[in-house]
Write a protein that holds these residues in place. Structure first.
Motif, PDB file in Angstrom:
ATOM      1  N   ARG A  70      11.323   9.890  -9.949  1.00 34.64           N
ATOM      2  CA  ARG A  70      10.078  10.569 -10.330  1.00 34.64           C
ATOM      3  C   ARG A  70       8.876   9.681 -10.068  1.00 34.64           C
ATOM      4  O   ARG A  70       7.841  10.142  -9.558  1.00 34.64           O
ATOM      5  CB  ARG A  70      10.131  10.948 -11.815  1.00 34.64           C
ATOM      6  N   SER A  71       8.993   8.409 -10.426  1.00 32.14           N
ATOM      7  CA  SER A  71       7.877   7.481 -10.256  1.00 32.14           C
ATOM      8  C   SER A  71       7.527   7.289  -8.788  1.00 32.14           C
ATOM      9  O   SER A  71       6.353   7.334  -8.397  1.00 32.14           O
ATOM     10  CB  SER A  71       8.227   6.132 -10.897  1.00 32.14           C
ATOM     11  N   SER A  72       8.548   7.098  -7.949  1.00 35.96           N
ATOM     12  CA  SER A  72       8.282   6.882  -6.525  1.00 35.96           C
ATOM     13  C   SER A  72       7.781   8.160  -5.863  1.00 35.96           C
ATOM     14  O   SER A  72       6.947   8.104  -4.941  1.00 35.96           O
ATOM     15  CB  SER A  72       9.538   6.370  -5.818  1.00 35.96           C
ATOM     16  N   LEU A  73       8.251   9.310  -6.323  1.00 35.58           N
ATOM     17  CA  LEU A  73       7.746  10.575  -5.793  1.00 35.58           C
ATOM     18  C   LEU A  73       6.270  10.738  -6.128  1.00 35.58           C
ATOM     19  O   LEU A  73       5.467  11.155  -5.286  1.00 35.58           O
ATOM     20  CB  LEU A  73       8.556  11.748  -6.356  1.00 35.58           C
ATOM     21  N   SER A  74       5.914  10.379  -7.359  1.00 31.36           N
ATOM     22  CA  SER A  74       4.511  10.461  -7.768  1.00 31.36           C
ATOM     23  C   SER A  74       3.635   9.573  -6.887  1.00 31.36           C
ATOM     24  O   SER A  74       2.518   9.952  -6.506  1.00 31.36           O
ATOM     25  CB  SER A  74       4.382  10.062  -9.240  1.00 31.36           C
ATOM     26  N   ALA A 122      11.628   7.465   0.180  1.00 30.63           N
ATOM     27  CA  ALA A 122      12.738   6.519   0.040  1.00 30.63           C
ATOM     28  C   ALA A 122      12.238   5.082   0.084  1.00 30.63           C
ATOM     29  O   ALA A 122      12.718   4.220  -0.663  1.00 30.63           O
ATOM     30  CB  ALA A 122      13.767   6.768   1.144  1.00 30.63           C
ATOM     31  N   HIS A 123      11.262   4.802   0.955  1.00 31.24           N
ATOM     32  CA  HIS A 123      10.713   3.449   1.077  1.00 31.24           C
ATOM     33  C   HIS A 123      10.076   3.012  -0.233  1.00 31.24           C
ATOM     34  O   HIS A 123      10.275   1.869  -0.691  1.00 31.24           O
ATOM     35  CB  HIS A 123       9.681   3.422   2.206  1.00 31.24           C
ATOM     36  N   LEU A 124       9.307   3.895  -0.861  1.00 31.00           N
ATOM     37  CA  LEU A 124       8.638   3.557  -2.117  1.00 31.00           C
ATOM     38  C   LEU A 124       9.625   3.467  -3.283  1.00 31.00           C
ATOM     39  O   LEU A 124       9.321   2.873  -4.309  1.00 31.00           O
ATOM     40  CB  LEU A 124       7.555   4.594  -2.430  1.00 31.00           C
ATOM     41  N   THR A 125      10.807   4.044  -3.108  1.00 33.66           N
ATOM     42  CA  THR A 125      11.855   3.932  -4.124  1.00 33.66           C
ATOM     43  C   THR A 125      12.591   2.606  -3.996  1.00 33.66           C
ATOM     44  O   THR A 125      12.803   1.894  -4.981  1.00 33.66           O
ATOM     45  CB  THR A 125      12.868   5.085  -3.992  1.00 33.66           C
ATOM     46  N   SER A 126      12.979   2.254  -2.789  1.00 32.42           N
ATOM     47  CA  SER A 126      13.783   1.047  -2.578  1.00 32.42           C
ATOM     48  C   SER A 126      12.935  -0.222  -2.464  1.00 32.42           C
ATOM     49  O   SER A 126      13.424  -1.317  -2.730  1.00 32.42           O
ATOM     50  CB  SER A 126      14.636   1.201  -1.313  1.00 32.42           C
ATOM     51  N   LYS A 127      11.666  -0.056  -2.098  1.00 34.36           N
ATOM     52  CA  LYS A 127      10.757  -1.216  -1.943  1.00 34.36           C
ATOM     53  C   LYS A 127       9.441  -0.909  -2.648  1.00 34.36           C
ATOM     54  O   LYS A 127       8.403  -0.739  -2.001  1.00 34.36           O
ATOM     55  CB  LYS A 127      10.536  -1.523  -0.467  1.00 34.36           C
ATOM     56  N   PRO A 128       9.465  -0.811  -3.963  1.00 37.21           N
ATOM     57  CA  PRO A 128       8.291  -0.335  -4.712  1.00 37.21           C
ATOM     58  C   PRO A 128       7.054  -1.219  -4.586  1.00 37.21           C
ATOM     59  O   PRO A 128       5.946  -0.750  -4.867  1.00 37.21           O
ATOM     60  CB  PRO A 128       8.798  -0.301  -6.161  1.00 37.21           C
TER      61      PRO A 128
END
Length: 435
Positions: free
Chosen positions: A61-65, A176-182
């Motif tokens: 949810r956070s990375s999607l936002s 996916a990038h913002l999820t795995s490499k925040p």
């Protein structure tokens, strides 16, 4: 013959929620090009991803936002344009993407096994929005289904009027990038404006556009397709299989993997349906136009940057000839594409809000070169990627773990499924191409 297995029900422990952009985003109306808001694109591209490990829901949810800060039109809402009743635009208002969490008593391996013969039960993997019309569905709908093995199914519905295959893959890679490499920035930033594909004034059509015009055939294929259940068929072509197909064309003709597989699929489709010999049959396939334009459409453009190329043949000529005939027609359709042709399509659609002619037509969409299988959320390699269902179009999808292989997914009338599968694998006698 049809080794179909229904997926169990999804259990929702909480209602869907809206995920808005993490920080304020521009509020305005986004113009959609004539390639974006075509009537036949008014649906969502539905991707299914299966992973053997589950990502934290809060992290997703956070990375999607955060991703929606960059791709803020996906957090907006479609609406009719004030200028033309049939024209659409996006109200960029930050309302948010729809996100829902579910559980299914199934394992990742069982989902992969069931993908060999998908059926309507797969619709359970994407939350159905109760809306009065297409405009009422958020441009981005996400369902994360946890599995009993600790894995998950990630299913996304991305409005086709906002993104084509390249664009939707670009967004998924960004999320996916913002999820795995925040802590890292995006390697590729999106380009929102669609004005590079504005129609000319006045609109000018220099080419015929057979993909939109009917052939006036007395025989209509649609009643046949609608008279009985459509059964999804999934066939895997290995690198060796595709090379075999291509070798059927040499030395007189060199071709790409797509050209060989598209021509073979088209021929088998016509052959299995037993169409009248004199009937004119079309093959429509999506062709990327980003590099055709001058200047080229910049990298990061995630709108619809494709037109439908059109190959045509009499049914008997396609069936009686070898695969070379179909390959030549596919190549001819590709060679007809140019910047002026694209401009002509855009102008034609400015004056004719029409759908493609599907009266005697196979439509192929190529997903196998979009990098979909490389979307990495940081929990290990995806074990399956494909469409939710393919009830209208034929889709070429990647095979996880084999970059040269492709899967052909298409729905066929129940009575001809056996013939279609036989013809598709007939060129490699003794080998079973079924997954």
């Amino acid at each position: 013959m049809h080794r179909s297995r229904d997926l169990p029900d999804c259990h929702y422990h909480s209602p869907p929620i809206l995920i808005p952009p993490e920080t304020p985003t521009p509020h305005h109306s986004l113009y959609l090009s004539n390639l974006d808001d075509q009537k036949f694109l008014r649906f969502s591209i539905k991707y299914v991803y299966v992973y053997k490990r589950c990502i934290s829901i809060e992290m997703l949810r956070s990375s999607l936002s955060r991703a929606l800060v960059h791709y803020y039109p996906l957090a907006g809402r479609l609406k009719a344009s004030g200028e033309k009743e049939e024209k659409l635009e996006v109200e960029c208002n930050g309302e948010g993407a729809l996100f829902v969490e579910a559980f299914m008593d199934f394992s990742a391996d069982e989902v992969v096994e069931a993908s060999r013969w998908p059926n309507v039960s797969w619709r359970k993997l994407l939350y159905r929005v109760d809306a009065q019309s297409f405009l009422g569905v958020p441009p981005l709908v996400v369902q994360v289904t946890k599995l009993r093995c600790g894995g998950m199914v990630l299913c996304t519905g991305i409005n086709h009027c906002l993104c084509d295959g390249i664009g939707s893959s670009q967004f998924l890679h960004a999320w996916a990038h913002l999820t795995s490499k925040p802590n890292q920035d995006l390697p590729l930033h999106p380009i929102h404006t669609r004005h590079v594909l504005l129609p000319r004034n006045p609109p000018t059509k220099h080419f015929p556009h057979p993909q939109y015009t009917t052939t006036n055939e007395p025989f209509d294929l649609n009643p046949i397709l609608q008279s009985q259940p459509l059964i999804p068929v999934s066939l895997t072509f290995t690198a060796s299989d595709i090379l075999h197909l291509k070798q059927l064309c040499v030395p007189s003709l060199k071709c790409t993997s797509f050209e060989a597989l598209a021509a073979h699929t088209w021929r088998c489709w016509v052959r299995s349906l037993g169409l009248p010999s004199s009937m004119k049959i079309k093959l429509l396939f999506s062709a990327n136009i980003r590099k055709l334009m001058n200047p080229e459409i910049a990298e990061g453009y995630y709108g619809n940057g494709f037109v439908l190329a059109c190959a045509e043949s009499r049914a008997d000529e396609l069936v009686d000839a070898n695969v070379q005939h179909g390959v030549r027609l596919v190549q001819k359709a590709k060679q007809a594409l140019s910047e002026e042709y694209v401009r002509s399509v855009v102008d034609y659609l400015e004056e004719n809000r029409v759908r493609p002619d599907l009266s005697a037509t196979l439509v192929i969409s190529q997903w196998s070169r979009l990098g979909l299988e490389e979307v990495d959320f940081g929990v290990g390699r995806v074990v399956y990627v494909g469409p939710l269902l393919s009830e209208i179009y034929c889709i070429f999808v990647p095979v996880v773990g084999d970059v040269e292989a492709q899967r052909v997914i298409v729905s066929m009338p129940e009575s001809v499924v056996g013939k279609f599968v036989y013809y598709m694998k007939d060129f490699v006698e003794g080998e079973d191409l079924c997954m």
